[in-house]
Design an enzyme around this catalytic site. Structure first.
Site, PDB file in Angstrom:
ATOM      1  N   SER A  37       0.830  -1.208   0.000  1.00  0.00           N
ATOM      2  CA  SER A  37       0.000   0.000   0.000  1.00  0.00           C
ATOM      3  C   SER A  37       0.859   1.252   0.000  1.00  0.00           C
ATOM      4  CB  SER A  37      -0.890   0.019   1.242  1.00  0.00           C
ATOM      5  OG  SER A  37      -0.091   0.129   2.418  1.00  0.00           O
ATOM      6  N   ASP A  38       0.278   2.344  -0.464  1.00  0.00           N
ATOM      7  CA  ASP A  38       0.893   3.641  -0.230  1.00  0.00           C
ATOM      8  C   ASP A  38       0.708   3.977   1.243  1.00  0.00           C
ATOM      9  OD1 ASP A  38       2.139   6.066  -0.589  1.00  0.00           O
ATOM     10  OD2 ASP A  38       0.922   6.650  -2.307  1.00  0.00           O
ATOM     11  N   TRP A  39       1.493   4.927   1.719  1.00  0.00           N
ATOM     12  CA  TRP A  39       1.507   5.264   3.142  1.00  0.00           C
ATOM     13  C   TRP A  39       0.230   6.023   3.509  1.00  0.00           C
ATOM     14  CZ3 TRP A  39       5.117   2.703   1.211  1.00  0.00           C
ATOM     15  CH2 TRP A  39       6.223   2.264   1.929  1.00  0.00           C
ATOM     16  N   GLY A  40      -0.670   5.342   4.237  1.00  0.00           N
ATOM     17  CA  GLY A  40      -1.937   5.938   4.601  1.00  0.00           C
ATOM     18  C   GLY A  40      -3.081   5.558   3.680  1.00  0.00           C
ATOM     19  N   ALA A  41      -2.878   4.553   2.822  1.00  0.00           N
ATOM     20  CA  ALA A  41      -3.894   4.193   1.834  1.00  0.00           C
ATOM     21  C   ALA A  41      -4.727   2.980   2.221  1.00  0.00           C
ATOM     22  CB  ALA A  41      -3.227   3.932   0.485  1.00  0.00           C
TER      23      ALA A  41
END
Length: 726
Positions: free
Chosen positions: A253-257
């Site tokens: 995942s992207d950071w915070g996704a």
């Protein structure tokens, strides 16, 4: 550790020895630093001494010899300065958009290999690189991180860069999957686009990049697609990525996704990158409980871990572990400079104003603006590299204030940009030792005009800052720069403008200057590259990977959907709710949109000038299941140089599309015969109901030239009907 076995077999052998708790370790990532502003700190005390001081960290399993995943932001270099590893510098490549402007996959591969080497030397084995998102919205704050508006070009360049990184036994990602084409409201927006259009544009770029680069991991994006978050979207992560494309790596995942446990896992997400940036640790205790309850099958957990381990074996993390050591600064700087020299674009050269004569005695050169006495501008955000020679003095204040657009007052942030050494002023002096070179910073227009009046040539450096997290409100040069250029050009008809921008900009002064050079964000070797092009030591060969519009009114969205005058994001007050960003242009991105709408841009996609001239001749076409184009390219000028031969096809149905290009280097009078074959997907339309590409039977118009609007040679060829399975 038997290298004769396949990566799958090796992953199976080691996975048989793992406990469930150990498998859960590999799917749950952490921030690579103990604390970063804006994130909470869930990192256990025992782990903190192990952190690499970077974007991300996934602990290894020492009992089984499984190495930790040490992750750095990447694409433009190893990005770990600032609050992560203060004082740590790396060679900064030019922006990815400049690399795309080279139209040369071998340059992209060399840059990727350089990043991979430096990553190894700094102790990283995962590079969060490979930005593939199309420049659908040229005001996107991350346009500079991506590789243009065309799926074939973007896929080839990104794929070559990924392949280069992974040639050093480093995992590279491809990102941000998918449709993260603007920063405004990126965490709440829902992209509305028909599947056929998506397959022919954004998804095709990813598909080609995966085929050419085979990235070990895919990073899913923040946004929604059809109201489902990308990191829990089964259509993207399973139907397209796994079933249609046969992808074998893992999805992080992207950071915070990440927004769920069961939904994300069962949709196809294999690893939560950083629980410190998500609302809770979704792949920690919640995943442990879900597996115990059976809402996430044990087999799915094993599949997640297998994909991660298989990738680690396939990309060499077990067999060639990273070892910290010094980087080859001079060798890597040469790679960065070569990249810049191939991607800088000459946009205007009235009456052969360029190149300048480096040996002319008593020549007076006025260098104005753009921090040219300090360095060259770079883009901001997670890709920010603190380049070789970086000091606190390289941080400069940019923008600020307000601007009126359409009767509405917009608030402009005062950003702090980072410059890369060295300074263009110093390189210009080095190139022209007999000249008298002056510098004024451009803040005082009257002072700049006075300097220009005294000079034989005035070189104005102009900058446009872009950064992750926010889009620019328009394509105008910020501040007083347009007024500065107008005034200097009025004072000195021999005015050259050097643009350091994240993407396209408008040029209301274009007809009043003698020359324009688009230098993008040119990286650590950028200043030398600019000077060598200005003085003719390098013949410019970059070509535009994005269309430059005359005005924002020519774009599908004159104002970015979701953008507000106070620069706050629509939908983020209270509980964020999805709202649609309707890309009504569909697959007609960039030059396709301009041709479809019969619009004349400021500069078309693929455009660029040279200090010599070229002819495209003897076009011969063969049509059957696809199109074969043969032709000759000839240097008709008096200098050696490179050009980019480009072939465009207009099918009986659908928009025009680039189907092939080749960068050709020729001496004066020399010719080269070129043969190109069109990938059948590039001349097809995607049928979502049948889940296949359909090539229509009929006559296809083929154009050969030096840009999307150049028609140096035109022909028609008949193509047979056919299908292509994804």
């Amino acid at each position: 550790m038997n290298t004769a076995l396949s990566p799958d077999a090796r992953a199976d052998l080691i996975q048989k020895e793992m406990t469930r708790d150990e498998m859960l370790v590999l799917v749950d990532g952490y921030l690579g630093v103990a604390y970063q502003k804006g994130f909470h700190d869930p990192i256990p005390a025992w782990m903190k001494p192990l952190l690499p001081g970077s974007a991300g960290f996934v602990p290894g399993i020492p009992r089984l010899g499984i190495p930790a995943l040490t992750e750095s932001d990447a694409s433009l270099g190893v990005a770990n300065g600032g609050n992560m590893r203060p004082g740590d510098t790396a060679v900064a490549l030019p922006s990815s958009l400049l690399t795309a402007a080279t139209f040369n996959p071998s340059v992209a591969f060399e840059g990727g290999a350089m990043i991979g080497r430096e990553a190894r030397a700094k102790g990283f084995n995962v590079m969060l690189a490979g930005g593939v998102n199309l420049a659908r919205e040229p005001r996107n704050g991350r346009t500079f991180e991506y590789v243009g508006e065309d799926p074939w070009l973007a896929g080839l360049i990104a794929g070559a860069s990924i392949k280069g990184i992974q040639s050093q036994s480093i995992i590279s990602t491809a990102k941000h999957f998918a449709f993260n084409d603007q920063e405004t409201a990126r965490t709440v927006m829902s992209v509305a686009m028909e599947e056929g259009d998506a397959r022919e544009s954004d998804l095709l770029a990813f598909e080609i990049a995966l085929e050419k680069g085979d990235p070990g991991a895919i990073m899913c994006s923040y946004n929604r697609y059809k109201n489902v978050y990308a990191c829990e979207n089964p259509y993207l992560l399973t139907d397209v990525l796994r079933s249609d494309w046969g992808y074998q790596g893992f999805v992080l995942s992207d950071w915070g996704a990440v927004h769920s446990t069961e939904k994300a896992v069962n949709a196809g997400l294999d690893q939560e990158s950083s629980n410190g940036s998500d609302a809770i640790d979704f792949f920690g205790t919640p995943l442990r409980d879900a597996v115990a309850k059976g809402t996430v099958p044990e087999a799915r957990l094993r599949q997640m871990v297998h994909r991660i381990l298989r990738t680690m074996f396939a990309k060499g993390l077990f067999d060639r572990p990273v070892v910290k050591g010094p980087i080859d600064v001079y060798g890597d700087l040469a790679v960065a400079q070569k990249n810049a020299e191939e991607g800088i674009v000459l946009l205007k050269n009235e009456k052969a104003a360029l190149p300048l004569d480096p040996g002319k005695k008593r020549q007076k050169i006025a260098v104005i603006g753009g921090f040219a006495d300090k360095g060259v501008l770079s883009g901001g955000g997670s890709s920010q590299v603190h380049g070789i020679g970086h000091t606190k003095d390289m941080h400069v204040s940019l923008g600020g204030g307000t601007k009126v657009i359409g009767g509405t007052t917009w608030t402009l942030p005062r950003d702090t940009g980072v410059l890369h050494a060295t300074a263009p002023l110093a390189e210009i002096k080095k190139m022209a030792p007999k000249a008298r070179v002056s510098f004024t910073d451009g803040d005082d227009i009257a002072q700049a005009v006075a300097a220009a009046k005294k000079a034989d040539v005035a070189i104005v450096f102009a900058t446009q800052y872009m950064t992750e997290g926010v889009d620019v409100i328009d394509l105008a040069l910020p501040g007083n720069q347009n007024a500065l250029i107008e005034a200097v050009a009025a004072a000195n008809p021999n005015t050259i403008v050097v643009l350091e921008t994240g993407g396209p900009v408008t040029m209301p002064w274009l007809d009043r200057v003698a020359g324009v050079v688009e230098a993008w964000y040119p990286g650590n070797g950028g200043a030398a590259a600019i000077a060598r092009i200005l003085f003719g030591e390098v013949n410019p060969s970059g070509r535009l990977p994005v269309t430059f519009p005359l005005a924002e009114s020519q774009l599908p969205h004159p104002i970015i959907t979701g953008q507000r005058p106070d620069r706050k994001i629509v939908g983020t007050s209270g509980t964020p709710t999805a709202y649609d960003v309707i890309y009504q242009e569909g697959s007609r991105v960039g030059y396709r949109w301009f041709e479809d709408q019969k619009l004349t841009p400021q500069f078309p996609f693929g455009y660029g000038l040279s200090y010599t001239s070229f002819a495209f001749e003897n076009l011969k076409l063969v049509g059957a299941s696809t199109i074969k184009a043969e032709f000759d390219v000839k240097n008709t000028g008096i200098r050696a140089g490179k050009t980019v031969a480009q072939v465009y096809v207009k099918p009986p149905f659908g928009p025009v599309r680039l189907v092939g290009f080749e960068k050709v280097e020729l001496s004066p009078g020399e010719s080269k015969h070129v043969t190109l074959y069109a990938d059948r997907r590039l001349i097809a339309m995607f049928n979502a109901d049948a889940n296949q590409w359909n090539v229509a039977e009929g006559d296809y118009v083929v154009r050969l030239g030096g840009s999307a609007t150049d028609k140096a040679a035109v022909g028609t060829v008949h193509v047979n009907a056919g299908t292509v399975r994804p």
